[in-house]
Motif scaffolding. Structure first.
Motif, PDB file in Angstrom:
ATOM      1  N   CYS A  29       0.831  -1.204   0.000  1.00 13.45           N
ATOM      2  CA  CYS A  29       0.000   0.000   0.000  1.00 13.45           C
ATOM      3  C   CYS A  29       0.868   1.258   0.000  1.00 13.45           C
ATOM      4  O   CYS A  29       1.849   1.341   0.730  1.00 13.45           O
ATOM      5  CB  CYS A  29      -0.901  -0.016   1.238  1.00 13.45           C
ATOM      6  SG  CYS A  29      -1.926   1.456   1.423  1.00 13.45           S
TER       7      CYS A  29
ATOM      8  N   CYS B 158      -2.792  -5.864  -1.585  1.00 12.17           N
ATOM      9  CA  CYS B 158      -3.356  -4.592  -2.046  1.00 12.17           C
ATOM     10  C   CYS B 158      -4.303  -4.782  -3.219  1.00 12.17           C
ATOM     11  O   CYS B 158      -4.267  -5.795  -3.901  1.00 12.17           O
ATOM     12  CB  CYS B 158      -2.226  -3.656  -2.470  1.00 12.17           C
ATOM     13  SG  CYS B 158      -1.372  -2.938  -1.077  1.00 12.17           S
ATOM     14  N   ASP B 159      -5.126  -3.765  -3.406  1.00  8.75           N
ATOM     15  CA  ASP B 159      -6.002  -3.688  -4.566  1.00  8.75           C
ATOM     16  C   ASP B 159      -5.442  -2.603  -5.479  1.00  8.75           C
ATOM     17  O   ASP B 159      -4.962  -1.579  -4.987  1.00  8.75           O
ATOM     18  CB  ASP B 159      -7.426  -3.274  -4.167  1.00  8.75           C
ATOM     19  CG  ASP B 159      -8.091  -4.289  -3.261  1.00  8.75           C
ATOM     20  OD1 ASP B 159      -7.805  -5.488  -3.409  1.00  8.75           O
ATOM     21  OD2 ASP B 159      -8.896  -3.872  -2.406  1.00  8.75           O
TER      22      ASP B 159
ATOM     23  N   HIS C 241      -5.896   0.589  -7.391  1.00  8.59           N
ATOM     24  CA  HIS C 241      -6.866   1.681  -7.393  1.00  8.59           C
ATOM     25  C   HIS C 241      -6.647   2.545  -8.631  1.00  8.59           C
ATOM     26  O   HIS C 241      -5.541   2.997  -8.889  1.00  8.59           O
ATOM     27  CB  HIS C 241      -6.739   2.546  -6.139  1.00  8.59           C
ATOM     28  CG  HIS C 241      -7.565   3.786  -6.225  1.00  8.59           C
ATOM     29  ND1 HIS C 241      -8.944   3.757  -6.161  1.00  8.59           N
ATOM     30  CD2 HIS C 241      -7.216   5.075  -6.422  1.00  8.59           C
ATOM     31  CE1 HIS C 241      -9.403   4.995  -6.288  1.00  8.59           C
ATOM     32  NE2 HIS C 241      -8.372   5.809  -6.445  1.00  8.59           N
TER      33      HIS C 241
ATOM     34  N   THR D  79      -2.997   3.437 -12.108  1.00  6.23           N
ATOM     35  CA  THR D  79      -3.370   2.645 -10.938  1.00  6.23           C
ATOM     36  C   THR D  79      -2.244   2.639  -9.924  1.00  6.23           C
ATOM     37  O   THR D  79      -1.065   2.664 -10.285  1.00  6.23           O
ATOM     38  CB  THR D  79      -3.710   1.187 -11.321  1.00  6.23           C
ATOM     39  OG1 THR D  79      -2.625   0.651 -12.067  1.00  6.23           O
ATOM     40  CG2 THR D  79      -4.972   1.103 -12.123  1.00  6.23           C
TER      41      THR D  79
ATOM     42  N   LEU E 253      -3.298   0.080  -3.111  1.00  5.19           N
ATOM     43  CA  LEU E 253      -3.856   0.506  -1.823  1.00  5.19           C
ATOM     44  C   LEU E 253      -4.386  -0.719  -1.097  1.00  5.19           C
ATOM     45  O   LEU E 253      -5.015  -1.584  -1.711  1.00  5.19           O
ATOM     46  CB  LEU E 253      -5.011   1.495  -2.018  1.00  5.19           C
ATOM     47  CG  LEU E 253      -4.670   2.900  -2.492  1.00  5.19           C
ATOM     48  CD1 LEU E 253      -5.938   3.717  -2.686  1.00  5.19           C
ATOM     49  CD2 LEU E 253      -3.747   3.596  -1.523  1.00  5.19           C
TER      50      LEU E 253
ATOM     51  N   ARG F 220      -6.892  -2.768   1.397  1.00  8.34           N
ATOM     52  CA  ARG F 220      -8.352  -2.751   1.350  1.00  8.34           C
ATOM     53  C   ARG F 220      -8.924  -1.614   2.198  1.00  8.34           C
ATOM     54  O   ARG F 220      -9.869  -0.929   1.784  1.00  8.34           O
ATOM     55  CB  ARG F 220      -8.872  -4.109   1.833  1.00  8.34           C
ATOM     56  CG  ARG F 220     -10.344  -4.342   1.741  1.00  8.34           C
ATOM     57  CD  ARG F 220     -10.910  -4.379   0.329  1.00  8.34           C
ATOM     58  NE  ARG F 220     -10.226  -5.199  -0.633  1.00  8.34           N
ATOM     59  CZ  ARG F 220     -10.489  -6.464  -0.931  1.00  8.34           C
ATOM     60  NH1 ARG F 220     -11.460  -7.080  -0.292  1.00  8.34           N
ATOM     61  NH2 ARG F 220      -9.827  -7.110  -1.862  1.00  8.34           N
TER      62      ARG F 220
ATOM     63  N   HIS G 250      -8.317   1.691   0.449  1.00  5.60           N
ATOM     64  CA  HIS G 250      -9.086   1.713  -0.794  1.00  5.60           C
ATOM     65  C   HIS G 250     -10.548   2.061  -0.499  1.00  5.60           C
ATOM     66  O   HIS G 250     -11.152   2.901  -1.178  1.00  5.60           O
ATOM     67  CB  HIS G 250      -8.978   0.347  -1.486  1.00  5.60           C
ATOM     68  CG  HIS G 250      -9.300   0.388  -2.947  1.00  5.60           C
ATOM     69  ND1 HIS G 250      -9.497  -0.739  -3.680  1.00  5.60           N
ATOM     70  CD2 HIS G 250      -9.467   1.413  -3.819  1.00  5.60           C
ATOM     71  CE1 HIS G 250      -9.771  -0.418  -4.932  1.00  5.60           C
ATOM     72  NE2 HIS G 250      -9.763   0.885  -5.041  1.00  5.60           N
TER      73      HIS G 250
ATOM     74  N   HIS H 191     -12.640   5.534  -1.542  1.00  7.06           N
ATOM     75  CA  HIS H 191     -13.899   5.519  -2.290  1.00  7.06           C
ATOM     76  C   HIS H 191     -15.033   6.192  -1.514  1.00  7.06           C
ATOM     77  O   HIS H 191     -15.988   6.678  -2.112  1.00  7.06           O
ATOM     78  CB  HIS H 191     -14.284   4.087  -2.687  1.00  7.06           C
ATOM     79  CG  HIS H 191     -13.566   3.637  -3.915  1.00  7.06           C
ATOM     80  ND1 HIS H 191     -13.910   4.051  -5.177  1.00  7.06           N
ATOM     81  CD2 HIS H 191     -12.497   2.819  -4.066  1.00  7.06           C
ATOM     82  CE1 HIS H 191     -13.099   3.502  -6.062  1.00  7.06           C
ATOM     83  NE2 HIS H 191     -12.228   2.740  -5.419  1.00  7.06           N
TER      84      HIS H 191
END
Length: 184
Positions: free
Chosen positions: A78, A86-87, A89, A108, A111, A113, A116, A120
């Motif tokens: 992250c 991480c996702d 983003h 992208t 980040l 979770r 993230h 949002h």
């Protein structure tokens, strides 16, 4: 709206004439038909797919899709806290909005979770990044260049053409020392 001045007798005559022409196959006259040149399609789907819409007077934004790059981004810690997994983003402010379209995968950043979700939930993404003092565009560019080795001159010219994020004076833009730069 004006009423039709056709009498029922006139309507019957028009219907009968129409039926006669329909039976003979004479629905269009020579003057009504366009030349063969005008009936050809303007551009086939093959030609349309080769048109570079970013070079037009009113350019269309290119939105690149690359699953391997998204996996590559997700494999890094992250940007905010360094946690994993991480996702990826997508930075929503990086390109103009399109109906039902995300920004290009080149924008992208990783980040966790928790961050993230927090991002949002934030109403303005730029303000969220500003409050942390992180410029995510630099990280996104670094990750894209690592996963897509391409001429750096071309890429740097594209990035300098973009507007930088304006940070408030009291907040110096802390460029998060990306953990992935050590991989070079």
């Amino acid at each position: 709206m004006a009423k039709s001045k056709l009498t029922p007798v006139d309507g019957d005559k028009v219907r009968a004439a129409f039926q006669v022409r329909l039976a003979r196959g004479q629905m269009t006259t020579e003057a009504d038909t366009a030349s063969d040149e005008l009936q050809q399609p303007i551009a086939t789907t093959e030609i349309r797919s080769r048109i570079d819409k970013s070079a037009l007077t009113l350019p269309e934004t290119k939105r690149q899709r690359d699953r391997q790059h998204l996996r590559f981004v997700a494999s890094h810690p992250c940007l905010v806290c360094g946690r994993e997994p991480c996702d990826p983003h997508h930075l929503r402010f990086a390109q103009p909005r399109g109906l039902g379209q995300k920004v290009s995968d080149e924008f992208t950043v990783p980040l966790c979770r928790a961050h993230h979700r927090e991002l949002h939930r934030a109403s303005k993404e730029v303000n969220w990044w500003t409050s942390l003092g992180i410029d995510p565009m630099v990280s996104a560019q670094s990750l894209w260049l690592l996963s897509h080795p391409r001429s750096l001159q071309t890429r740097s010219a594209e990035m300098t053409a973009r507007k930088p994020i304006k940070f408030p004076r009291q907040c110096s833009a802390r460029v998060a020392k990306p953990f992935f730069l050590a991989l070079r």
